[in-house]
Motif scaffolding. Structure first.
Motif: not given
Length: 212
Positions: A21, A25, A29, A63, A67, A121
């Motif tokens: 995760h 992220l 970014t 993703l 998120f 994100p």
């Protein structure tokens, strides 16, 4: 000799999931959605590609899951920081003052949209959801719809209390609140501030109130 304790596979899986995760992220970014790859996520997280594909079918799924986890953690942190239990608020507060309740929630939304860890994100998934219908539908279903339902509930309560006209459709009314906020955030035309959130509520609620 004392027996050797067996490794806890569930804890190892949790650590791997969190690493994936965080890697997903971070990459979205830094390089954007299009340039983020499963290979890049795996390398960043220190896991094999097969580990990722065992849990998620695609980059978009990774993703999205990352998120949602991030948003959940942010909500818990906000609850703990405000002296609560750390659990997300169950809904929009109902103090009997519709405008004050809506301002409180829109100000919190402004803070989330301006939070660097969430902004990149959110922008990446929002933008990709426009061109990827499946991802966009999942984004709406899993993230937006549950939040919008809270506005509908609060506006219906206001209707029952006589603070909102009976002929107002709450689902359309909430767009008067969310739409301008998202428009300014997406286009970055002007700063997204608490004062702007308050003005949106004042303009919207003035049009929703019963007419003399």
């Amino acid at each position: 000799m004392a027996p050797t304790k067996a490794p806890d596979s569930s804890r190892r899986s949790d650590r791997s999931r969190r690493a994936i995760h965080d890697a997903a992220l971070a990459l979205v970014t830094e390089v954007g959605y299009r340039r983020t790859t499963i290979e890049g996520i795996a390398a960043r997280a220190g896991v094999g590609k097969q580990t990722i594909y065992r849990w998620w079918p695609s980059k978009a799924a990774v993703l999205m899951d990352a998120f949602l986890d991030l948003a959940g953690r942010a909500a818990e942190d906000a609850g703990a920081g405000s002296g609560g239990t750390g659990e997300p608020a169950p809904g929009i507060p109902d103090t009997g003052d519709l405008a004050a309740d809506l301002k409180l929630v829109l100000r919190a939304t402004v803070d989330e949209l301006n939070e660097p860890a969430l902004e990149a994100p959110t922008r990446a998934l929002t933008a990709e959801g426009i061109v990827d219908a499946k991802l966009g539908a999942e984004f709406v279903h899993k993230l937006l719809d549950p939040q919008l339902a809270l506005y509908v509930t609060r506006l219906r309560a206001a209707q029952q209390a006589g603070d909102v006209r009976a002929d107002v459709d709450p689902r359309i009314a909430l767009e008067l609140l969310i739409g301008p906020l998202m428009h300014r955030w997406l286009l970055r035309t002007l700063p997204l501030t608490h004062a702007y959130a308050d003005e949106i509520v004042d303009y919207a609620v003035g049009g929703l109130a019963p007419r003399a």
